[in-house]
Scaffold this motif. Structure first.
Motif, PDB file in Angstrom:
ATOM      1  N   ARG A   1       1.115  -0.810   0.539  1.00 17.24           N
ATOM      2  CA  ARG A   1      -0.481   0.410  -0.347  1.00 17.24           C
ATOM      3  C   ARG A   1       1.414   1.356   0.095  1.00 17.24           C
TER       4      ARG A   1
ATOM      5  N   ARG B   1       0.211   4.114  -2.575  1.00 16.85           N
ATOM      6  CA  ARG B   1      -0.819   4.697  -2.780  1.00 16.85           C
ATOM      7  C   ARG B   1      -0.623   5.829  -1.643  1.00 16.85           C
ATOM      8  N   THR B   2       0.351   4.986  -0.453  1.00 17.13           N
ATOM      9  CA  THR B   2       0.440   6.169   0.504  1.00 17.13           C
ATOM     10  C   THR B   2       1.150   6.947   0.153  1.00 17.13           C
TER      11      THR B   2
ATOM     12  N   GLN C   1       2.392   7.946  -2.522  1.00 20.66           N
ATOM     13  CA  GLN C   1       1.513   8.133  -4.929  1.00 20.66           C
ATOM     14  C   GLN C   1       4.098   7.846  -5.175  1.00 20.66           C
TER      15      GLN C   1
ATOM     16  N   PHE D   1      -7.000  -2.575  -7.760  1.00 19.35           N
ATOM     17  CA  PHE D   1      -7.425  -1.211  -8.455  1.00 19.35           C
ATOM     18  C   PHE D   1      -9.466  -2.013  -8.003  1.00 19.35           C
TER      19      PHE D   1
ATOM     20  N   ASN E   1      -5.901   7.302  -9.258  1.00 23.83           N
ATOM     21  CA  ASN E   1      -6.136   7.578  -7.695  1.00 23.83           C
ATOM     22  C   ASN E   1      -6.941   6.536  -7.160  1.00 23.83           C
TER      23      ASN E   1
ATOM     24  N   GLU F   1      -5.324   0.994  -5.402  1.00 22.73           N
ATOM     25  CA  GLU F   1      -5.250   0.272  -4.047  1.00 22.73           C
ATOM     26  C   GLU F   1      -3.851  -0.051  -3.747  1.00 22.73           C
ATOM     27  N   GLY F   2      -2.332  -0.489  -4.602  1.00 16.36           N
ATOM     28  CA  GLY F   2      -1.727  -0.875  -4.212  1.00 16.36           C
ATOM     29  C   GLY F   2      -0.737  -1.941  -5.442  1.00 16.36           C
TER      30      GLY F   2
END
Length: 214
Positions: free
Chosen positions: A62, A65-66, A68, A79, A191, A194-195
């Motif tokens: 993750r 995402r955290t 970017q 996703f 966006n 999810e990872g």
């Protein structure tokens, strides 16, 4: 005697309160790790065969995402499944409303359906799938060593020759004949990633990094 009983009740109440707080804290920590760091998950799809099989467990990173972290072509990602697609080939999602919906869908992800696919095209790329089943990115034939030898990519949807907008990705499963992907629902927004999927944790005989050669 009454004072001793009162003291015991007070001690029991404090102990129960401490246990409840410990459970709540552990739950919060688990949610934070699951949402921001990594998530072990069971794959219940055949779209990534032979790279990832149905029933295997993988680790979703993750941190992509955290923080970017840039997504690269060839990455395997998860996703959210799109709700619909615009005429120009962009997947879109219905907005969530209310705190309960946010907790269940976004935070706990119990009402969310997720896909696992491989990134084929990045923002600014031109992706084309030919009638012969070959994939071209920016007019160059894409080398795909992760596919089963001799496998071609059928045109299964209406999005097989398009420019990927900035902020979007074109994704496909490695099981090209058995995958619902960007050929059908178009490009997904960054966006909604999810990872990254980088490690397999089950079965133990296949424990380790996925796609070591890439």
């Amino acid at each position: 005697m009454e004072k001793a009983i009162h003291s015991e009740k007070k001690s029991l109440a404090r102990e129960i309160f401490e246990w409840v707080m410990c459970i709540v804290a552990a739950f919060v920590v688990a949610i934070v790790i699951k949402y921001f760091v990594f998530t072990p998950t069971l794959v219940q799809q055949r779209s990534m065969t032979p790279t990832i099989l149905d029933g295997e467990r993988v680790l979703i990173n993750r941190l992509v995402r955290t923080f970017q972290v840039p997504i690269e072509r060839g990455n395997i990602i998860t996703f959210e499944k799109p709700d619909a697609t615009s005429e120009d080939g962009l997947a879109y999602y219905n907005k969530n409303t209310g705190v309960v919906d946010f907790v269940l869908h976004d935070l706990l992800e119990v009402t969310k359906v997720s896909y696992i696919k491989r990134v084929i095209g990045l923002g600014g790329d031109h992706v084309q799938i030919t009638p012969e089943g070959e994939v071209y990115v920016n007019n160059e034939r894409l080398e795909e060593p992760y596919l089963t030898s001799g496998l071609t990519t059928p045109i299964t949807g209406e999005f097989y020759d398009l420019d990927v907008p900035e902020g979007y990705l074109f994704v496909m499963g490695d099981n090209r004949g058995g995958s619902s992907d960007s050929r059908e629902f178009g490009c997904i927004p960054l966006n909604k990633v999810e990872g990254r999927v980088t490690y397999r944790i089950w079965p133990l005989s296949k424990l380790g990094k996925i796609d070591k050669s890439l």
